[in-house]
Scaffold this motif. Sequence first.
Motif, PDB file in Angstrom:
ATOM      1  N   THR A  17      37.346  34.360  43.155  1.00 37.96           N
ATOM      2  CA  THR A  17      36.955  35.002  41.898  1.00 37.96           C
ATOM      3  C   THR A  17      36.230  34.037  40.966  1.00 37.96           C
ATOM      4  OG1 THR A  17      39.100  34.476  40.881  1.00 37.96           O
ATOM      5  CG2 THR A  17      38.913  36.594  42.037  1.00 37.96           C
ATOM      6  N   ARG A  18      35.713  32.931  41.469  1.00 35.45           N
ATOM      7  CA  ARG A  18      35.060  31.950  40.613  1.00 35.45           C
ATOM      8  C   ARG A  18      33.815  32.519  39.941  1.00 35.45           C
ATOM      9  NH1 ARG A  18      34.697  26.694  44.408  1.00 35.45           N
ATOM     10  NH2 ARG A  18      34.299  28.367  45.926  1.00 35.45           N
ATOM     11  N   ILE A  19      33.090  33.379  40.671  1.00 32.18           N
ATOM     12  CA  ILE A  19      31.905  33.992  40.068  1.00 32.18           C
ATOM     13  C   ILE A  19      32.308  34.876  38.903  1.00 32.18           C
ATOM     14  CG2 ILE A  19      29.990  35.595  40.470  1.00 32.18           C
ATOM     15  CD1 ILE A  19      29.832  34.616  43.311  1.00 32.18           C
ATOM     16  N   ASN A  20      33.381  35.635  39.055  1.00 36.41           N
ATOM     17  CA  ASN A  20      33.882  36.474  37.967  1.00 36.41           C
ATOM     18  C   ASN A  20      34.276  35.629  36.765  1.00 36.41           C
ATOM     19  OD1 ASN A  20      34.325  37.830  40.638  1.00 36.41           O
ATOM     20  ND2 ASN A  20      34.885  39.530  39.308  1.00 36.41           N
TER      21      ASN A  20
ATOM     22  N   PHE B  32      33.258  32.584  36.010  1.00 38.57           N
ATOM     23  CA  PHE B  32      32.083  31.954  35.414  1.00 38.57           C
ATOM     24  C   PHE B  32      31.314  32.951  34.553  1.00 38.57           C
ATOM     25  CE2 PHE B  32      27.494  31.121  35.594  1.00 38.57           C
ATOM     26  CZ  PHE B  32      27.449  29.858  35.006  1.00 38.57           C
ATOM     27  N   TYR B  33      31.125  34.174  35.091  1.00 36.91           N
ATOM     28  CA  TYR B  33      30.398  35.172  34.304  1.00 36.91           C
ATOM     29  C   TYR B  33      31.184  35.571  33.055  1.00 36.91           C
ATOM     30  CZ  TYR B  33      28.060  39.386  32.794  1.00 36.91           C
ATOM     31  OH  TYR B  33      27.420  40.313  32.025  1.00 36.91           O
TER      32      TYR B  33
ATOM     33  N   LEU C 259      31.060  43.101  39.629  1.00 37.62           N
ATOM     34  CA  LEU C 259      31.664  41.919  40.233  1.00 37.62           C
ATOM     35  C   LEU C 259      33.128  42.154  40.589  1.00 37.62           C
ATOM     36  CD1 LEU C 259      30.209  39.055  37.982  1.00 37.62           C
ATOM     37  CD2 LEU C 259      29.644  39.532  40.377  1.00 37.62           C
TER      38      LEU C 259
END
Length: 285
Positions: free
Chosen positions: A191-194, A196-197, A162
């Motif tokens: 970077t919201r996915i980063n 969140f993960y 990611l």
Amino acid sequence: MLNSTSFSFSYFILQAYMNVGSLKYMYFVITALLYAVIVAVNVFLLVVICVNRSLHEPMYLFLCSLLVNELYGSSGLFPFLLLQILSDVHTVPAAFCFLQVFCLYTYVNVEFCNLAVMSYDRYVAICCPLQYNTRMSSNKVLCLVVWIWLYSFGKFLITFSLNIRFTRCGNVLDSTHCRNYLLVKLACGDTRINNFYGLFAIVVSILILLIPVLFSYIKILQVLQSRFDMSRLPNMLRILLSLYFIVLQPLLNPIMYGVQMTKIRNACKDMFWRKMFSDHRQHMK
């Protein structure tokens, strides 16, 4: 290998280093000695466990995994620090920076997984001694060790993938080494996915690692309380004892499993005296 052309910068600048003049040689010697001690102690314990068949038991196999991880993590950091201390230009290629992040973060994950499994081993040994040999068989121990490493590498491999997909809007890291959080901050993009993960990974780590550790040591504390009359102890002392077993004990496990264990001490003594006796016989000849 990573292709540096996929990044907006082919190198990163480490900003946390200061110009300390000739003191850098003192820092270099201290860091080198620390690294040498870490390597020597971990390699020595590994050799002692490997050459003594009496130590081929679950707790010592978990300790071997922990020792190998210490060598893996320290080798991913200390040689780099030694080079940076002596260097006047504190830059690092982007490919190596991501490799160091992968090494250090998988090291941390393996460390916590090892401690969790070691706490489970102590729980079974203390709370279920009659079932220990069946619940901690050789196959189960091997599966647990493999799980420790595969889970840790697989977990951060997702984080790594990611992060590496971004281009960077800057190349200055306020640190002495490469850190995943700082690299994400430099990313050009959403970077919201980063994030969140990262939050999801923390929650999973708490559920998989922290809760089992707490459960194991709460059970161990209950067994120890049943063996001793603690009703007359002050309430504050009972609280401190419970905190010791729940919080400090997992951190002290490597020491407990290492130089303080009777079998390892005896094995070290046997190796030492065998070497002394062999040298004496050669000298007499």
